[in-house]
Design an enzyme around this catalytic site. Structure first.
Site, PDB file in Angstrom:
ATOM      1  N   GLY A  98       9.864  11.130  19.053  1.00  0.00           N
ATOM      2  CA  GLY A  98      10.095  10.106  20.066  1.00  0.00           C
ATOM      3  C   GLY A  98      10.989  10.605  21.189  1.00  0.00           C
ATOM      4  O   GLY A  98      11.329  11.791  21.265  1.00  0.00           O
ATOM      5  N   ASN A 120       5.339   8.767  12.602  1.00  0.00           N
ATOM      6  CA  ASN A 120       4.001   8.186  12.429  1.00  0.00           C
ATOM      7  C   ASN A 120       3.272   8.033  13.761  1.00  0.00           C
ATOM      8  O   ASN A 120       2.153   7.521  13.812  1.00  0.00           O
ATOM      9  CB  ASN A 120       4.080   6.826  11.720  1.00  0.00           C
ATOM     10  CG  ASN A 120       4.803   5.772  12.554  1.00  0.00           C
ATOM     11  OD1 ASN A 120       5.332   6.054  13.632  1.00  0.00           O
ATOM     12  ND2 ASN A 120       4.826   4.553  12.054  1.00  0.00           N
ATOM     13  N   SER A 161      12.111   3.954  14.599  1.00  0.00           N
ATOM     14  CA  SER A 161      12.025   2.517  14.888  1.00  0.00           C
ATOM     15  C   SER A 161      11.511   2.344  16.310  1.00  0.00           C
ATOM     16  O   SER A 161      11.921   3.094  17.201  1.00  0.00           O
ATOM     17  CB  SER A 161      13.389   1.827  14.781  1.00  0.00           C
ATOM     18  OG  SER A 161      13.295   0.479  15.205  1.00  0.00           O
ATOM     19  N   TYR A 231      14.122  -6.724  15.958  1.00  0.00           N
ATOM     20  CA  TYR A 231      14.846  -5.474  16.221  1.00  0.00           C
ATOM     21  C   TYR A 231      16.345  -5.649  15.983  1.00  0.00           C
ATOM     22  O   TYR A 231      16.960  -4.882  15.234  1.00  0.00           O
ATOM     23  CB  TYR A 231      14.581  -5.030  17.656  1.00  0.00           C
ATOM     24  CG  TYR A 231      15.217  -3.714  18.025  1.00  0.00           C
ATOM     25  CD1 TYR A 231      14.817  -2.523  17.421  1.00  0.00           C
ATOM     26  CD2 TYR A 231      16.213  -3.651  18.996  1.00  0.00           C
ATOM     27  CE1 TYR A 231      15.398  -1.310  17.767  1.00  0.00           C
ATOM     28  CE2 TYR A 231      16.795  -2.446  19.354  1.00  0.00           C
ATOM     29  CZ  TYR A 231      16.385  -1.280  18.733  1.00  0.00           C
ATOM     30  OH  TYR A 231      16.968  -0.082  19.082  1.00  0.00           O
ATOM     31  N   GLN A 248      28.401   1.561  -3.269  1.00  0.00           N
ATOM     32  CA  GLN A 248      27.917   1.515  -4.650  1.00  0.00           C
ATOM     33  C   GLN A 248      27.436   2.863  -5.170  1.00  0.00           C
ATOM     34  O   GLN A 248      27.661   3.198  -6.334  1.00  0.00           O
ATOM     35  CB  GLN A 248      26.780   0.494  -4.767  1.00  0.00           C
ATOM     36  CG  GLN A 248      26.267   0.317  -6.203  1.00  0.00           C
ATOM     37  CD  GLN A 248      25.264  -0.812  -6.305  1.00  0.00           C
ATOM     38  OE1 GLN A 248      25.395  -1.828  -5.633  1.00  0.00           O
ATOM     39  NE2 GLN A 248      24.263  -0.645  -7.158  1.00  0.00           N
TER      40      GLN A 248
END
Length: 420
Positions: A98, A120, A161, A231, A248
């Protein structure tokens, strides 16, 4: 895993086969030349021709063919720094084809690291990274992060994204999945292999801010069901996931809240204010300003952002950090500046104000300065001139391919857009 290994084997066999065929072709050509040479020698002995000139005539085409083959099969790469095994890292960049991801790829490759780009191609383009294809330190994988990925890496830059309104509004569910399931998969990978993960978050987590400028301790003012929620809320959840895994599972995380960024490799019709204004100015169309134009934004050049991302990844700062340019301009000032830099006679056209359009946006970067030693260094006009040059070239490229893009507004409601 087996299918991937088979593909690599087939690819290797095909390369060897191609080299073998080229070798056979060259041998056949040399044999032919040698046969002609023998014939010419016989002719010379009979006093009919001078062999020296004929040899040169026959050898020169062979030299030309060799030069052509070298051009075809020798890829020239940007200069890459040598790093020892100890210093060289294996780095994964999701969304690496991107706009921002490809510039980050360039930086890390030239720094000497091994880089794997996963994309992708929903908004990324192979063109952005094709200059690295074939390099021993580079790998490009067509993969969607909503599916698990199994790879050994030291660092993960999670940039995957959609980031412009037309893209994430076109497919809000995919945007949510990428920012939630995709982030979950990358955190799972980081946990399995002991990698550090950097999340590319956004200034959109602050929404339409009631505090100005925005510092990292501001919780934001976000519409959770608005047209941009897929978004905005997707990134807020992604941040929450990162810190849950850190607390965690002990995963090392870094969170960058990225403010408005521009530069080469932006999509020309992605609906953002920079690309819209430049494209409109270059094509002699009116520059469309929504509302009064008094809304403010602060724009950083992409190389500044990339340097900030690398500095954050390699720091000990685990809490969110703003990465942006605190130099604030109104949208109207910005439109006039681009018009002047392009030398365009375009008019400025005012349209109805958009829904949920933040009135002010400016990062407080004290934390980045203090803890990373980072701040933007590229002047706005210098960066804009580089972007304008890129867009001119893109328009020429599109014209040669019989396609001229038009500025694409982000659809909010009744055809309105907002400034990004």
């Amino acid at each position: 895993m087996v299918s991937k290994a088979l593909l690599r084997l087939v690819s290797a066999v095909n390369r060897r086969r191609m080299k073998l065929l080229l070798g056979i072709a060259l041998l056949a050509y040399v044999a032919s030349v040698w046969g002609n040479f023998v014939n010419m020698r016989s002719i010379q002995e009979n006093g009919e021709l001078k062999i020296e000139s004929k040899i040169e005539e026959m050898v020169e085409p062979l030299r030309e063919k060799i030069r052509d083959l070298e051009k075809s099969f020798t890829q020239k790469y940007p200069p890459v720094k040598f790093l020892s095994e100890k210093d060289r890292k294996r780095i994964l960049i999701t969304g690496g084809a991107g706009f921002v991801g490809s510039h980050l790829t360039d930086k890390l490759m030239m720094d000497g690291h091994e880089v794997t780009v996963v994309d992708n191609f929903f908004t990324g383009r192979k063109r952005n990274v094709e200059h690295w294809i074939g390099h021993e330190n580079f790998e490009l994988i067509n993969h969607d992060v909503v599916e698990p990925l199994y790879i050994e890496v030291d660092q993960i830059y999670h940039l995957a994204s959609p980031a412009s309104p037309p893209n994430y509004m076109y497919n809000p569910i995919k945007t949510l999945k990428t920012n939630t399931i995709g982030t979950l998969n990358m955190l799972g990978l980081a946990k399995r292999v002991g990698a550090r993960l950097l999340l590319a978050s956004t200034s959109e987590v602050y929404g339409d801010p009631e505090v100005h400028p925005q510092s990292e301790d501001y919780w934001g003012h976000v519409n959770p069901i608005g047209p941009r929620a897929c978004y905005d809320e997707g990134k807020r959840v992604a941040e929450t996931m990162c810190y849950a895994y850190m607390k965690q599972e002990g995963v090392e995380v870094r969170v960058a809240r990225i403010f408005n960024t521009f530069g080469p490799r932006m999509h020309m019709n992605d609906g953002r204010v920079v690309s819209n204004f430049i494209l409109q100015a270059l094509q002699g169309e009116p520059l469309t300003v929504y509302g009064s134009g008094s809304q403010t934004r602060a724009f950083q050049y992409v190389s500044d952002l990339v340097n900030g991302l690398v500095a954050l990844m390699n720091s000990n700062v685990s809490s969110p950090v703003n990465l942006g340019n605190p130099e604030e301009h109104t949208i109207l000032e910005f439109a006039q500046l681009i018009k002047n830099l392009v030398g365009s006679g375009s008019e400025i056209q005012f349209l109805s104000e958009a829904q949920d359009d933040p009135q002010k946006r400016k990062p407080d970067i004290k934390k980045a300065k203090l803890m990373l030693g980072w701040e933007p260094v590229v002047p706005l006009e210098e960066g804009l001139n580089k972007a304008i040059h890129y867009f001119r070239k893109e328009l020429e490229y599109q014209a040669n391919n019989q396609y001229i893009p038009k500025p694409k507004p982000a659809r909010i409601k009744k055809g309105r857009t907002r400034h990004n």
